[in-house]
Design an enzyme around this catalytic site. Structure first.
Site, PDB file in Angstrom:
ATOM      1  N   SER A  80     -80.748   1.799 -54.179  1.00  0.00           N
ATOM      2  CA  SER A  80     -81.358   2.252 -55.435  1.00  0.00           C
ATOM      3  C   SER A  80     -80.378   2.405 -56.584  1.00  0.00           C
ATOM      4  O   SER A  80     -80.794   2.586 -57.722  1.00  0.00           O
ATOM      5  CB  SER A  80     -82.095   3.576 -55.215  1.00  0.00           C
ATOM      6  N   LYS A 116     -80.876   0.604 -59.870  1.00  0.00           N
ATOM      7  CA  LYS A 116     -81.763   1.090 -60.937  1.00  0.00           C
ATOM      8  C   LYS A 116     -80.968   1.570 -62.151  1.00  0.00           C
ATOM      9  O   LYS A 116     -81.526   1.705 -63.241  1.00  0.00           O
ATOM     10  CB  LYS A 116     -82.677   2.187 -60.413  1.00  0.00           C
ATOM     11  N   SER A 167     -86.470   7.898 -58.281  1.00  0.00           N
ATOM     12  CA  SER A 167     -86.047   6.594 -57.757  1.00  0.00           C
ATOM     13  C   SER A 167     -87.260   5.748 -57.382  1.00  0.00           C
ATOM     14  O   SER A 167     -87.303   5.096 -56.347  1.00  0.00           O
ATOM     15  CB  SER A 167     -85.112   6.760 -56.558  1.00  0.00           C
TER      16      SER A 167
END
Length: 168
Positions: A25, A28, A85
């Protein structure tokens, strides 16, 4: 790992900082940077409507459980990406702002190269493990430190990542 002084990039400590790894993640952060840069250029505004497609609503992992055709403004959508997230919201933002997942991936990789992230290749919008036969996202701790430096220059990103929890 790599530990740098954020303002100057001075390396304070590192170990295997150039070892290629999947970022999960952490990728991101690139979406956060690209979205803020787009707002600064006037490409879109924080009240831009983000509509969840069936594909976005079907994304698993960390999510805010979007339903198909559910609508949120860009500001709220990015809070979900940064704080929760939210893989489903990241996918929806990519589709709405860049027109398709593929167009967003192209821009992610272009921007990574522009920033000097020489050992980074993104294949996903969200960082989830890929389907069989699809390559993993790849980066290094050094490249993520470069991206983090750029993110820290943006007030909105600092606000998002400083938020402990989000009711969505």
């Amino acid at each position: 790992y790599i530990c740098i002084e954020a303002e100057t990039g001075l390396v304070l400590s590192e170990s295997n900082a150039d070892l290629p790894r999947p970022p999960a993640s952490m990728l991101k952060m690139m979406m956060m940077l690209l979205v803020v840069e787009g707002v600064e250029r006037g490409d879109w505004t924080w009240d831009r409507q983000i509509v969840a497609s069936a594909a976005a609503a079907a994304i698993g992992g960390s999510q805010v459980y979007l339903r198909e055709n559910e609508v949120h403004d860009l500001a709220r959508s990015m809070q979900a990406v940064a704080v929760a997230s939210a893989n489903d919201m990241a996918y929806a933002v990519a589709e709405n702002l860049w027109g398709s997942k593929e167009a967003y991936l192209k821009r992610m990789n272009e921007r990574a190269q522009e920033l000097g992230m020489a050992d980074t290749v993104f294949y996903s919008v969200h960082g989830l493990p890929p389907d069989p036969g699809t390559p993993y996202d790849r980066t290094t701790a050094r490249d993520m430190a470069i991206l983090a430096q750029y993110c820290l220059r943006k007030d909105a990103i600092r606000e998002w990542v400083g938020t402990r929890e989000l009711q969505f």
